[in-house]
Scaffold this active site. Structure first.
Site, short mmCIF file in Angstrom:
data_model
loop_
_atom_site.label_atom_id
_atom_site.label_comp_id
_atom_site.label_asym_id
_atom_site.label_seq_id
_atom_site.Cartn_x
_atom_site.Cartn_y
_atom_site.Cartn_z
N GLY A 1 24.03 27.45 -31.95
CA GLY A 1 24.90 28.34 -31.18
C GLY A 1 24.05 29.31 -30.37
N GLN B 1 22.05 37.07 -25.63
CA GLN B 1 20.72 36.53 -25.91
C GLN B 1 19.99 36.08 -24.65
OE1 GLN B 1 22.24 33.92 -29.35
NE2 GLN B 1 20.16 34.44 -29.97
N CYS C 1 17.37 33.34 -36.18
CA CYS C 1 17.96 33.69 -34.89
C CYS C 1 16.96 33.40 -33.79
CB CYS C 1 18.35 35.18 -34.88
SG CYS C 1 19.18 35.69 -33.37
N LEU C 2 17.46 32.81 -32.71
CA LEU C 2 16.55 32.48 -31.60
C LEU C 2 15.96 33.75 -30.96
CD1 LEU C 2 18.68 29.67 -29.90
CD2 LEU C 2 16.68 29.38 -31.36
N HIS D 1 28.12 34.47 -36.76
CA HIS D 1 26.77 34.87 -36.32
C HIS D 1 26.79 35.18 -34.81
CE1 HIS D 1 22.20 34.43 -36.26
NE2 HIS D 1 22.51 34.34 -34.97
N GLU D 2 27.51 34.33 -34.05
CA GLU D 2 27.54 34.53 -32.59
C GLU D 2 28.36 35.74 -32.20
OE1 GLU D 2 25.16 31.32 -32.85
OE2 GLU D 2 25.30 32.98 -31.43
N HIS E 1 26.51 38.91 -32.41
CA HIS E 1 25.65 39.21 -31.25
C HIS E 1 26.42 39.99 -30.19
CE1 HIS E 1 21.77 37.36 -31.98
NE2 HIS E 1 22.31 36.22 -32.31
C1 LIG Z 1 21.94 26.96 -39.44
C2 LIG Z 1 21.01 26.38 -38.44
N1 LIG Z 1 20.37 27.24 -37.59
C3 LIG Z 1 19.53 26.70 -36.68
N2 LIG Z 1 18.83 27.52 -35.82
N3 LIG Z 1 19.29 28.81 -35.60
C4 LIG Z 1 20.47 28.95 -34.91
O1 LIG Z 1 21.11 28.04 -34.48
C5 LIG Z 1 20.92 30.38 -34.65
C6 LIG Z 1 22.35 30.57 -35.08
C7 LIG Z 1 22.65 30.07 -36.48
C8 LIG Z 1 21.86 30.76 -37.59
C9 LIG Z 1 22.78 30.70 -38.80
C10 LIG Z 1 24.16 30.45 -38.32
C11 LIG Z 1 24.11 30.31 -36.83
C12 LIG Z 1 20.76 30.55 -33.14
N4 LIG Z 1 21.07 31.88 -32.68
O2 LIG Z 1 20.29 32.90 -32.92
C13 LIG Z 1 22.34 32.08 -32.07
O3 LIG Z 1 22.70 33.40 -32.01
C14 LIG Z 1 19.35 25.33 -36.60
F1 LIG Z 1 18.55 24.82 -35.67
C15 LIG Z 1 20.05 24.51 -37.48
N5 LIG Z 1 19.95 23.14 -37.42
C16 LIG Z 1 20.87 22.30 -38.18
C17 LIG Z 1 21.43 21.25 -37.24
N6 LIG Z 1 20.36 20.45 -36.65
C18 LIG Z 1 20.94 19.41 -35.81
C19 LIG Z 1 19.83 18.60 -35.19
O4 LIG Z 1 18.97 19.45 -34.43
C20 LIG Z 1 18.36 20.51 -35.25
C21 LIG Z 1 19.47 21.34 -35.86
C22 LIG Z 1 18.87 22.40 -36.79
N7 LIG Z 1 20.88 25.05 -38.39
NI NI Z 2 21.30 34.60 -33.25
#
Ligand SMILES: Cc1nc(NNC(=O)[C@H](CC2CCCC2)CN(O)CO)c(F)c(N2CCN3CCOC[C@@H]3C2)n1
Ligand code: NI
Length: 185
Positions: free
Chosen positions: A60, A65, A112-113, A155-156, A159
């Site tokens: 997400g 961001q 978080c990114l 989480h989003e 933000h």
């Molecule tokens: C849980 C997770 N968090 C990843 N990163 N962080 C994020 O997404 C942040 C947002 C998430 C952090 C916790 C809840 C929301 C980004 N943010 O800060 C936005 O505000 C991942 F990358 C990830 N996955 C699982 C699914 N997979 C599919 C194939 O590709 C790789 C991918 C990796 N799961």
């Molecule tokens: Ni985030």
């Protein structure tokens, strides 16, 4: 296309602002930006594109961001990630209108990114939420979410209110599992 250079990091003031609601009809720039955000999340989950463009994987992203202090988010969970059902949404002015008392958390915590460091700890969130949001045509939607989609959307939305995931970790006992929190399994 959005890449990591467009994503602002911890310490940038925009991450701590309460973002402004968008008004309808949406301007074309916001529509395009929202599409680009969804595209970024999908690209970040594609091993080749993530490698090629050096993208950190994400499920997400929220407009603040990319330094746009407006209330819209994009979320993408593939069917493999979400009990066989793809969850792909762009939400404008998303709002939690009700939520369960029970809480849930990802067993491995969150990242978080916009945060270039690991912060260990349980991030308690409502297990189930009823949200309201608008799509790019200004159509109102109401949806009940649980499990993974509920966690990601919360989480989003955080933000949009200047909240980062580690704000929700208990500083005295980050890894403790509070009684009312069930880990997402
Ligand atoms: C849980 C997770 N968090 C990843 N990163 N962080 C994020 O997404 C942040 C947002 C998430 C952090 C916790 C809840 C929301 C980004 N943010 O800060 C936005 O505000 C991942 F990358 C990830 N996955 C699982 C699914 N997979 C599919 C194939 O590709 C790789 C991918 C990796 N799961
Ligand atoms: Ni985030």
């Amino acid at each position: 296309m959005i890449t990591m250079k467009d994503i602002i990091r911890e310490g940038h003031p925009t991450l701590r602002k309460v973002a402004e609601e968008v008004t309808f009809p949406l301007d074309d720039a916001s529509k395009q930006t929202a599409q680009d955000m969804l595209e970024f999340v999908k690209n970040s989950q594609d091993p080749e594109l993530a490698e090629k463009y050096d993208l950190r994987p994400g499920v997400g992203i929220a407009a603040p961001q990319i330094d746009i202090s407006k209330r819209f988010i994009a979320v993408y969970l593939s069917e493999e990630e979400n009990d066989g059902q793809e969850f792909s949404r762009i939400m404008f002015n998303p709002k939690i209108i009700s939520h369960s008392a029970g809480k849930t958390a990802l067993p491995t915590g969150e990242g978080c990114l916009s945060v270039d460091r690991k912060v260990a700890g349980i991030v308690p969130r409502a297990a189930r939420v009823k949200i309201q949001y608008f799509d790019q045509d200004g159509q109102k939607h109401e949806e009940r979410l649980r499990n993974y989609p509920a966690i990601v959307v919360q989480h989003e939305i955080d933000h949009l209110n200047g909240v980062l995931f580690f704000d929700r970790i208990d500083p005295d006992n980050p890894l403790a599992l509070p009684d009312d929190v069930e880990l997402l399994g």
